[in-house]
Motif scaffolding. Structure first.
Motif, short mmCIF file in Angstrom:
data_model
loop_
_atom_site.label_atom_id
_atom_site.label_comp_id
_atom_site.label_asym_id
_atom_site.label_seq_id
_atom_site.Cartn_x
_atom_site.Cartn_y
_atom_site.Cartn_z
N UNK A 1 0.85 -1.18 0.00
CA UNK A 1 0.00 0.00 0.00
C UNK A 1 0.89 1.24 0.00
N UNK A 2 0.68 2.14 -0.97
CA UNK A 2 1.39 3.41 -1.03
C UNK A 2 0.42 4.51 -0.62
N UNK A 3 0.73 5.17 0.48
CA UNK A 3 -0.17 6.16 1.08
C UNK A 3 0.39 7.56 0.83
N UNK A 4 -0.43 8.44 0.29
CA UNK A 4 -0.06 9.84 0.12
C UNK A 4 -0.57 10.61 1.32
N UNK A 5 0.34 10.94 2.22
CA UNK A 5 -0.03 11.59 3.47
C UNK A 5 1.21 12.14 4.15
N UNK A 6 1.01 13.04 5.07
CA UNK A 6 2.12 13.52 5.90
C UNK A 6 2.46 12.45 6.93
N UNK A 7 3.72 12.08 7.01
CA UNK A 7 4.10 11.07 7.99
C UNK A 7 3.93 11.57 9.42
N UNK A 8 3.87 12.89 9.60
CA UNK A 8 3.69 13.43 10.94
C UNK A 8 2.25 13.30 11.42
N UNK A 9 1.30 13.11 10.50
CA UNK A 9 -0.11 12.97 10.87
C UNK A 9 -0.60 11.52 10.76
N UNK A 10 0.01 10.75 9.87
CA UNK A 10 -0.44 9.39 9.59
C UNK A 10 -0.24 8.51 10.81
N UNK A 11 -1.19 7.60 11.04
CA UNK A 11 -1.10 6.66 12.16
C UNK A 11 -0.96 5.25 11.63
N UNK A 12 0.00 4.51 12.14
CA UNK A 12 0.21 3.14 11.70
C UNK A 12 -0.96 2.26 12.16
N UNK A 13 -1.49 1.44 11.26
CA UNK A 13 -2.62 0.59 11.63
C UNK A 13 -2.21 -0.71 12.31
#
Length: 238
Positions: free
Chosen positions: A112-124
């Motif tokens: 899965x390639x996620x386009x998001x800020x790593x500072x906001x993204x939460x690992x599932x």
């Protein structure tokens, strides 16, 4: 090797420290190309930059290996790894800009390639390998990112990230590298100063004694020769 000069208090005061939202919109962060062409192995590769082969590490987690790559760029290394790992493998790439190709191939199963800020993204989930290859150079609160990533490791998991101690400063512009490195080492990190790499094994919850104040997107080139971000902190008081 490019050196980073420490700004004086007056010089720092003249620069407006940016919030994360403003930092994400800066040209230094939004248009960086650090991991666009980097593959899994070879001259320009994750294996070379990390000092180990990610597949070799993941082979110890034979049942269902998992790899999280922060600031993953085009995700080339993850795509190659997905083709060589078991079908049950879980691979995740997170990048603010994401792949720049106008027609990127669909990711293979398990990736899965996620386009998001790593500072906001939460690992599932927890991951057996977490990498951030030269990605911290473009983040504001680098220490918070390291603490968050440490909590996402699986038992026996490995976190590996490039870190420039010269990029962390106190609010008056003076270097904070020594106390920051001391706190990271006390938390269990190992720092390879020759290759500018931090590593950590096993999950943990970290409370580093620093409060993030803001970032300077005009900090200039760091040891990579590329423009990077300066991160400003003050001591955290209980």
């Amino acid at each position: 090797m490019p050196s980073r000069s420490t700004p004086s208090s007056s010089a720092r005061a003249a620069r407006r420290l940016l919030s994360d939202d403003a930092l994400h919109a800066s040209t230094v962060v939004a248009n960086n190309t650090m991991n666009r062409e980097r593959g899994l192995t070879g001259v320009n590769s994750y294996t070379r930059e990390l000092g180990f082969d990610p597949l070799t590490h993941l082979s110890a987690f034979a049942a269902s290996p998992s790899w999280l790559d922060l600031c993953s760029g085009e995700g080339r290394a993850l795509r190659t790894a997905a083709a060589q790992l078991p079908a049950s493998a879980v691979l995740t790439g997170v990048d603010l800009v994401g792949p720049l190709s106008p027609s990127p191939p669909p990711p293979p199963p398990g990736l899965e390639l996620v386009k998001a800020s790593v500072t906001d993204w939460e690992a599932p989930r927890a991951y057996d390998l977490i990498t951030c290859v030269h990605g911290l150079h473009y983040l504001g609160d680098q220490l918070r990112m390291l603490a968050r990533a440490a909590s996402w490791l699986s038992p026996g998991g490995l976190l590996a990230a490039h870190f420039d101690p010269g990029s962390v400063r106190w609010t008056d512009g003076s270097p904070a590298s020594r106390p920051v490195l001391a706190a990271l080492r006390a938390a269990g990190f190992t720092y390879d100063s020759r290759h500018h790499r931090l590593t950590l094994r096993g999950p943990r919850l970290l409370r580093l004694p620093f409060r993030y104040v803001g970032a300077d997107a005009e900090d200039g080139p760091n040891y990579t020769g590329q423009p990077a971000v300066g991160s400003y902190y003050e001591p955290a008081h209980e």
